[in-house]
Design a protein around this motif. Structure first.
Motif, PDB file in Angstrom:
ATOM      1  N   ILE A  68       0.837  -1.194   0.000  1.00  0.00           N
ATOM      2  CA  ILE A  68       0.000   0.000   0.000  1.00  0.00           C
ATOM      3  C   ILE A  68       0.878   1.252   0.000  1.00  0.00           C
ATOM      4  CG2 ILE A  68      -1.784   1.269   1.249  1.00  0.00           C
ATOM      5  CD1 ILE A  68      -2.574  -1.466   2.507  1.00  0.00           C
ATOM      6  N   ALA A  69       0.532   2.177  -0.908  1.00  0.00           N
ATOM      7  CA  ALA A  69       1.262   3.440  -0.976  1.00  0.00           C
ATOM      8  C   ALA A  69       0.417   4.605  -0.475  1.00  0.00           C
ATOM      9  CB  ALA A  69       1.718   3.712  -2.403  1.00  0.00           C
ATOM     10  N   ALA A  70      -0.902   4.533  -0.695  1.00  0.00           N
ATOM     11  CA  ALA A  70      -1.800   5.616  -0.276  1.00  0.00           C
ATOM     12  C   ALA A  70      -3.229   5.105  -0.364  1.00  0.00           C
ATOM     13  CB  ALA A  70      -1.614   6.846  -1.163  1.00  0.00           C
ATOM     14  N   ALA A  71      -4.138   5.829   0.280  1.00  0.00           N
ATOM     15  CA  ALA A  71      -5.567   5.501   0.212  1.00  0.00           C
ATOM     16  C   ALA A  71      -6.363   6.791   0.291  1.00  0.00           C
ATOM     17  CB  ALA A  71      -5.962   4.553   1.349  1.00  0.00           C
ATOM     18  N   SER A 129      -5.648  11.911   2.024  1.00  0.00           N
ATOM     19  CA  SER A 129      -6.674  10.866   2.063  1.00  0.00           C
ATOM     20  C   SER A 129      -8.028  11.371   1.587  1.00  0.00           C
ATOM     21  CB  SER A 129      -6.798  10.307   3.482  1.00  0.00           C
ATOM     22  OG  SER A 129      -7.172  11.342   4.387  1.00  0.00           O
ATOM     23  N   ASN A 130      -8.231  12.687   1.563  1.00  0.00           N
ATOM     24  CA  ASN A 130      -9.486  13.260   1.070  1.00  0.00           C
ATOM     25  C   ASN A 130      -9.173  14.509   0.243  1.00  0.00           C
ATOM     26  OD1 ASN A 130     -12.173  13.924   0.618  1.00  0.00           O
ATOM     27  ND2 ASN A 130     -12.393  14.976   2.581  1.00  0.00           N
ATOM     28  N   PRO A 131      -8.805  14.320  -1.037  1.00  0.00           N
ATOM     29  CA  PRO A 131      -8.391  15.448  -1.862  1.00  0.00           C
ATOM     30  C   PRO A 131      -9.553  16.166  -2.561  1.00  0.00           C
ATOM     31  CG  PRO A 131      -8.072  13.411  -3.057  1.00  0.00           C
ATOM     32  CD  PRO A 131      -8.631  13.032  -1.723  1.00  0.00           C
ATOM     33  N   ALA A 132     -10.785  15.815  -2.244  1.00  0.00           N
ATOM     34  CA  ALA A 132     -11.940  16.386  -2.943  1.00  0.00           C
ATOM     35  C   ALA A 132     -11.992  17.901  -2.779  1.00  0.00           C
ATOM     36  CB  ALA A 132     -13.228  15.763  -2.418  1.00  0.00           C
ATOM     37  N   GLY A 133     -12.404  18.577  -3.849  1.00  0.00           N
ATOM     38  CA  GLY A 133     -12.627  20.015  -3.812  1.00  0.00           C
ATOM     39  C   GLY A 133     -11.391  20.864  -3.947  1.00  0.00           C
TER      40      GLY A 133
END
Length: 624
Positions: A312-315, A445-449
């Motif tokens: 795993i590298a990112a999520a 982890s939450n790049p939205a917006g």
């Protein structure tokens, strides 16, 4: 009820009248047929043929409806296919131009011309993908009432509140250590006071360059093999082998059934791929699922179990559920080079360092030991009688060549990877373009917006052709839809946009003898970066054998057009047969009706004459 009185001779009179009226009615019917060309004005008037006529008329009406749909569909699909063929030609021309330019990278205008042309081609792509036919945007899937793609300016520079590609590239370069200080691709090459030189990947959190384990899993060079042409003089030793950190997955809140998590996984060659997992209350047997646990932590553990041995590298996910990936431990790779105090280095000895990049490629640095040097080639280092001084010279050469490679090869790789991430993003929060987490390291982890979404069309169906269909017969419909975010189109856009976004500080010819040492170094660096960038862009623009390219999308639309054309021809033949049937049931024969009409007219005229004569007959006239 009134009963009319009966008189002698009244029966014959009534009978004659009825015959005259029947003949007159027949005459009127034939006159109407002759003037309209139809057998009857109502289906009832067709008698036994009315069923045949009704059925044939219904079939003809359906075929006429199909024909109207087919006409519009053919116009739309022809426009879409021609547009894509033009984009495919532009892409091929770009690849050819790059290949030609690579043989003349020292040209003072080649680099800037390439960027300018790429910017113009990006405008062309945007205009083409926003193609409109009869009020319908062709490349937006089922979203047909608004443009399918953001403007070229918004793609490159953002919209004022959200970042564009240029900002993402700068962000990725900084994370990869291709820019800034020390600019060595996150590798540590400290100065030495001994006969030993060390090169290593960044240590965890408090290590060199302030990088975290998450950064080491995602950014910068990876340290590969180091070999020496004279191991007795320069002996490389692996001080620590690389070991991936352990990753713990969790959620801010308990995920719901159907929530999706996108996981970035490191592959064996160092590149990354996306894997999407769906949360389920119970397994359905589908691939890439994980079972929701008793709480958020248990759900994270369940997701980790579903990933198995994947590195795993990112999520990332939407928030909620807000996935988190925590990196711990692992080992940063480290190698030492020791200059021998008993076996002096020889003039021409070489040291070869192999570094891995995050796109799955490698780059090789070759350092050469010399007894003399003019100082122009940073990969050459001086041999000194003192092993410590030789080691210091080696460290400086290794640092300089690594920094140069980071500013060229790694920088180009960063630009292309950022472009791929940008164009892989979508309107769904979970699939927003990946962004660097500058506070915690790794990817957010939450790049939205945070980023402009370049594709604004519909993306709800797996098959883009199915987003628009045309019914060509009662049992056949053909998909004619298209989406600007299809893999082949998206890859071409990412390559073109990467070229358009990269400026070059120097367009000077490094072979110009009048250049200062500083200008020459910059010119060489820019030429190398241009070569590395165009080489990677050319690879992106050239689809592999099993990959979808723009030409394939155009071919699929052309095949759909051919199917529609065949259906149109078949419908035409069927309609002609039905029309023949209707001609036999609904339409009169002009010659036959004219002959019948003449016969009835003669008959009626004769009847009128006889009736007139009989009406004047009396006993006196009869006896006389």
């Amino acid at each position: 009820m009134t009963i009319t009185p009966f008189a002698a001779g009244s029966y014959n009179t009534t009978l004659n009248t009825q015959r005259l009226l029947a003949t007159k009615e027949k005459l009127d019917g034939l006159t109407t047929q002759l003037s309209t060309g139809r057998v009857a004005e109502t289906y009832g008037g067709l008698g036994a043929a009315r069923t045949t006529s009704l059925t044939a008329h219904a079939q003809v009406a359906r075929l006429d409806g199909y024909a109207a749909s087919i006409t519009g569909a053919l116009n739309r699909i022809t426009l879409g296919s021609a547009s894509l063929q033009n984009l495919s030609k532009v892409t091929s021309t770009t690849v050819s131009t790059i290949a030609t330019g690579l043989t003349n990278t020292s040209s003072s205008s080649a680099r800037d011309t390439t960027r300018t042309t790429a910017a113009a081609n990006l405008d062309l792509f945007v205009d083409t993908l926003n193609q409109n036919y009869a009020g319908t945007y062709i490349f937006g899937g089922r979203a047909t009432d608004t443009p399918s793609v953001a403007s070229a300016d918004a793609i490159l520079n953002g919209d004022g509140t959200k970042a564009g590609l240029t900002a993402m590239i700068a962000e990725r370069k900084a994370a990869d250590g291709a820019t800034g200080s020390p600019g060595t691709g996150n590798l540590s090459i400290p100065a030495t006071t001994t006969a030993t030189v060390t090169i290593s990947e960044p240590a965890n959190v408090t290590g060199d360059n302030g990088k975290t384990a998450a950064d080491r899993a995602n950014f910068g060079f990876t340290l590969g093999t180091i070999t020496s042409s004279n191991p007795t003089a320069f002996s490389p030793t692996v001080a620590a082998a690389a070991a991936a950190p352990t990753v713990t997955l969790g959620f801010g809140t308990q995920p719901k059934d159907g929530d999706v998590v996108r996981v970035s996984v490191n592959q064996a060659d160092g590149s990354q791929t996306f894997v999407d997992y769906t949360a389920r209350t119970a397994t359905t047997g589908a691939t890439n699922e994980f079972v929701i646990g008793a709480n958020a932590a248990a759900s994270g553990a369940s997701l980790k179990t579903a990933l198995g041995t994947s590195q795993i590298a990112a999520a990332q996910s939407s928030s909620p559920p807000g996935v988190t990936a925590t990196f711990n431990g692992g080992t940063a790779a480290s190698t030492t080079l020791t200059v021998s105090s008993t076996t002096p280095p020889q003039n021409g000895d070489t040291i070869t360092v192999t570094l891995g990049l995050r796109d799955g490629t490698t780059t090789t640095l070759t350092l050469t030991a010399k007894t003399t040097t003019d100082g122009k080639d940073p990969s050459v280092f001086l041999i000194d009688a003192d092993p410590v001084v030789t080691a210091q010279n080696l460290q400086q050469a290794l640092f300089a060549t690594t920094k140069a490679s980071a500013g060229t090869t790694l920088s180009a790789s960063s630009a292309v990877l950022a472009a791929k991430d940008f164009f892989a993003g979508s309107k769904s929060d979970v699939f927003a373009p990946r962004r660097v987490d500058t506070a915690k390291g790794g990817f957010a982890s939450n790049p939205a917006g945070k980023t402009v979404i370049w594709y604004t069309g519909d993306e709800s169906l797996a098959d883009p052709r199915g987003t628009a269909t045309v019914q060509v017969s009662s049992g056949q419909s053909i998909g004619i839809g298209a989406q600007a975010n299809e893999t082949g189109i998206r890859n071409a856009l990412s390559g073109i946009a990467a070229l358009a976004s990269e400026g070059f500080a120097s367009t000077k010819d490094p072979n110009d003898a009048t250049l200062s040492a500083t200008d020459r170094t910059l010119a060489l660096s820019e030429r190398s970066r241009y070569t590395a960038l165009t080489d990677r862009v050319r690879s992106v623009l050239t689809p592999k054998q099993d990959d979808q390219g723009i030409a394939q999308v155009a071919t699929e639309l052309s095949l759909a057009s051919a199917q529609i054309t065949n259906a149109k021809a078949q419908n035409g033949a069927t309609r002609a047969q039905l029309q023949n049937t209707l001609d036999g049931t609904d339409t009169i024969s002009t010659e036959e009706v004219a002959a019948n009409l003449l016969a009835v007219q003669n008959q009626l005229q004769a009847s009128y004459q006889v009736t007139s004569m009989l009406s004047k007959l009396t006993l006196v006239n009869y006896m006389s």
